[in-house]
Motif scaffolding. Structure first.
Motif, mmCIF file in Angstrom:
data_model
loop_
_atom_site.group_PDB
_atom_site.id
_atom_site.type_symbol
_atom_site.label_atom_id
_atom_site.label_comp_id
_atom_site.label_asym_id
_atom_site.label_seq_id
_atom_site.Cartn_x
_atom_site.Cartn_y
_atom_site.Cartn_z
ATOM 1 N N GLU A 101 22.196 16.035 71.061
ATOM 2 C CA GLU A 101 23.136 16.805 70.246
ATOM 3 C C GLU A 101 24.201 17.469 71.127
ATOM 4 N N VAL A 102 24.755 16.672 72.042
ATOM 5 C CA VAL A 102 25.747 17.184 72.991
ATOM 6 C C VAL A 102 27.146 16.984 72.428
ATOM 7 N N ARG A 103 27.986 17.997 72.571
ATOM 8 C CA ARG A 103 29.402 17.891 72.212
ATOM 9 C C ARG A 103 30.245 17.910 73.480
ATOM 10 N N VAL A 104 31.389 17.248 73.414
ATOM 11 C CA VAL A 104 32.253 17.100 74.577
ATOM 12 C C VAL A 104 33.602 17.754 74.287
ATOM 13 N N SER A 105 34.009 18.665 75.151
ATOM 14 C CA SER A 105 35.276 19.369 74.974
ATOM 15 C C SER A 105 36.444 18.385 75.001
ATOM 16 N N GLY A 106 37.313 18.488 74.009
ATOM 17 C CA GLY A 106 38.465 17.598 73.918
ATOM 18 C C GLY A 106 38.229 16.394 73.037
ATOM 19 N N PHE A 107 36.979 16.215 72.596
ATOM 20 C CA PHE A 107 36.644 15.106 71.709
ATOM 21 C C PHE A 107 36.157 15.682 70.369
ATOM 22 N N GLY A 108 37.126 15.979 69.524
ATOM 23 C CA GLY A 108 36.845 16.523 68.216
ATOM 24 C C GLY A 108 36.583 18.013 68.199
ATOM 25 N N HIS A 109 36.249 18.604 69.337
ATOM 26 C CA HIS A 109 35.865 20.008 69.381
ATOM 27 C C HIS A 109 36.315 20.638 70.697
ATOM 28 N N ARG A 110 36.372 21.944 70.695
ATOM 29 C CA ARG A 110 36.422 22.762 71.901
ATOM 30 C C ARG A 110 35.321 23.805 71.781
ATOM 31 N N LEU A 111 34.743 24.171 72.912
ATOM 32 C CA LEU A 111 33.723 25.204 72.904
ATOM 33 C C LEU A 111 34.295 26.536 72.433
ATOM 34 N N TRP A 112 35.524 26.812 72.836
ATOM 35 C CA TRP A 112 36.178 28.080 72.530
ATOM 36 C C TRP A 112 37.424 27.801 71.697
ATOM 37 N N ALA A 113 37.586 28.530 70.611
ATOM 38 C CA ALA A 113 38.705 28.273 69.697
ATOM 39 C C ALA A 113 40.052 28.401 70.388
ATOM 40 N N ALA A 114 40.181 29.339 71.344
ATOM 41 C CA ALA A 114 41.465 29.532 72.031
ATOM 42 C C ALA A 114 41.865 28.291 72.821
ATOM 43 N N SER A 115 40.895 27.549 73.327
ATOM 44 C CA SER A 115 41.206 26.330 74.083
ATOM 45 C C SER A 115 41.829 25.270 73.192
ATOM 46 N N ALA A 116 41.447 25.269 71.921
ATOM 47 C CA ALA A 116 42.000 24.292 70.979
ATOM 48 C C ALA A 116 43.457 24.562 70.659
ATOM 49 N N GLU A 117 43.938 25.762 70.967
ATOM 50 C CA GLU A 117 45.313 26.130 70.659
ATOM 51 C C GLU A 117 46.308 25.703 71.737
ATOM 52 N N VAL A 118 45.818 25.258 72.900
ATOM 53 C CA VAL A 118 46.707 24.856 73.992
ATOM 54 C C VAL A 118 47.403 23.553 73.616
ATOM 55 N N ALA A 119 48.718 23.566 73.600
ATOM 56 C CA ALA A 119 49.484 22.420 73.097
ATOM 57 C C ALA A 119 49.407 21.209 74.012
ATOM 58 N N ARG A 120 49.413 21.436 75.328
ATOM 59 C CA ARG A 120 49.388 20.322 76.282
ATOM 60 C C ARG A 120 48.225 20.541 77.247
ATOM 61 N N PRO A 121 47.015 20.239 76.817
ATOM 62 C CA PRO A 121 45.846 20.488 77.664
ATOM 63 C C PRO A 121 45.857 19.661 78.940
ATOM 64 N N ALA A 122 45.514 20.306 80.042
ATOM 65 C CA ALA A 122 45.535 19.639 81.344
ATOM 66 C C ALA A 122 44.421 18.616 81.493
ATOM 67 N N ASP A 123 43.418 18.671 80.613
ATOM 68 C CA ASP A 123 42.299 17.735 80.701
ATOM 69 C C ASP A 123 42.389 16.627 79.649
ATOM 70 N N ALA A 124 43.586 16.356 79.158
ATOM 71 C CA ALA A 124 43.726 15.438 78.024
ATOM 72 C C ALA A 124 43.428 13.985 78.373
ATOM 73 N N THR A 125 43.874 13.521 79.534
ATOM 74 C CA THR A 125 43.811 12.080 79.801
ATOM 75 C C THR A 125 43.174 11.698 81.130
ATOM 76 N N ASP A 126 43.233 12.556 82.126
ATOM 77 C CA ASP A 126 42.818 12.171 83.472
ATOM 78 C C ASP A 126 41.300 12.021 83.568
ATOM 79 N N PRO A 127 40.773 10.811 83.832
ATOM 80 C CA PRO A 127 39.314 10.628 83.892
ATOM 81 C C PRO A 127 38.666 11.275 85.106
ATOM 82 N N THR A 128 39.457 11.692 86.102
ATOM 83 C CA THR A 128 38.877 12.323 87.290
ATOM 84 C C THR A 128 38.654 13.820 87.105
ATOM 85 N N VAL A 129 39.276 14.421 86.100
ATOM 86 C CA VAL A 129 39.082 15.847 85.829
ATOM 87 C C VAL A 129 37.689 16.046 85.225
ATOM 88 N N PRO A 130 36.914 17.020 85.704
ATOM 89 C CA PRO A 130 35.571 17.240 85.153
ATOM 90 C C PRO A 130 35.588 17.441 83.638
#
Length: 252
Positions: free
Chosen positions: A148-177
């Motif tokens: 039952e693991v959720r992944v940040s940036g895939f349908g959800h964010r752990l914190w609601a404020a993170s979902a409000e960032v318009a251009r998230p730095a972790d959107a596409t780069d597979p090397t970012v944790p």
């Protein structure tokens, strides 16, 4: 499908590729990952052709000989030559095929999926490498008995404020944790060198803020500066960078 024992799953035709893309879209939009593909017993093949990143596995890394003696990097790969050809000639052919495509690897599925179909899907989904990294992370946690693991940036964010960032730095780069979580615990997964850190949810929120915003300064708009620095330094001491840099790509 039922998976018993170690299983390598490979795209063998256009319909397989379409299913792969549909599964990726579902994970990105809804946060739901197809169960079999995150099974600890399953590995996807030909990842570089599926959008894993800029690197390709060429004939010096892997080589497949078909029944007729043709050589490629996979059973469904574009032919590079025949048994008996010099390795340098295979390298030349491999490089030439990839030079004609905007997305690596044009060889791995070249005999099964039309290149225009593959490149169109990858161009429309620059986050596919991150999807594949997320699959690895979920698979690893499932192997440890964490479900039952959720992944940040895939349908959800752990914190609601993170979902409000318009251009998230972790959107596409597979090397970012990746930041993952359950109802009780958060995890930070770094695909290379293949490490996963367990955190409480409060620290997970801070880690997510750093990943999404790309810097302590940007994340400071949403969280306490001293706590952000503490979390960033913890991971830095472990050799893991949560914030953006030139080496990790610029925020998108």
């Amino acid at each position: 499908m039922s998976v018993i024992g170690a299983t390598l799953v490979r795209v063998t035709d256009v319909s397989d590729f379409d299913e792969y893309v549909a599964d990726a879209d579902q994970a990105r939009d809804q946060g739901t990952f197809t169960e079999f593909v995150t099974s600890p017993s399953v590995q996807l093949a030909d990842l570089s052709a599926l959008g894993a990143g800029p690197a390709c596995d060429g004939p010096r890394t892997r080589l497949y000989a078909g029944p007729s003696g043709s050589l490629s990097t996979s059973p469904g790969g574009a032919p590079l030559g025949h048994v008996g050809d010099e390795l340098a000639a295979l390298d030349t052919r491999f490089d030439a095929i990839n030079a004609g495509s905007p997305h690596p690897c044009a060889v791995g599925l070249g005999d099964r999926v039309p290149e225009d179909v593959r490149t169109k899907a990858l161009a429309e989904r620059p986050w596919l490498g991150r999807y594949l990294a997320a699959i690895d992370a979920v698979r690893e946690l499932r192997a440890r008995g964490v479900d039952e693991v959720r992944v940040s940036g895939f349908g959800h964010r752990l914190w609601a404020a993170s979902a409000e960032v318009a251009r998230p730095a972790d959107a596409t780069d597979p090397t970012v944790p990746l930041l993952l979580w359950t109802d009780e615990t958060a995890y930070v997964h770094c695909r290379a060198p293949g490490r996963t850190f367990q955190l409480d949810l409060a620290a997970g929120i801070l880690a997510e803020a750093l990943l999404v915003n790309g810097s302590v300064e940007e994340a400071n708009r949403y969280a306490d500066h001293a706590q952000l620095v503490q979390v960033e330094r913890f991971f830095a001491d472990a050799g893991i960078r949560l914030t953006a840099s030139e080496a990790w790509g610029t925020p998108r």
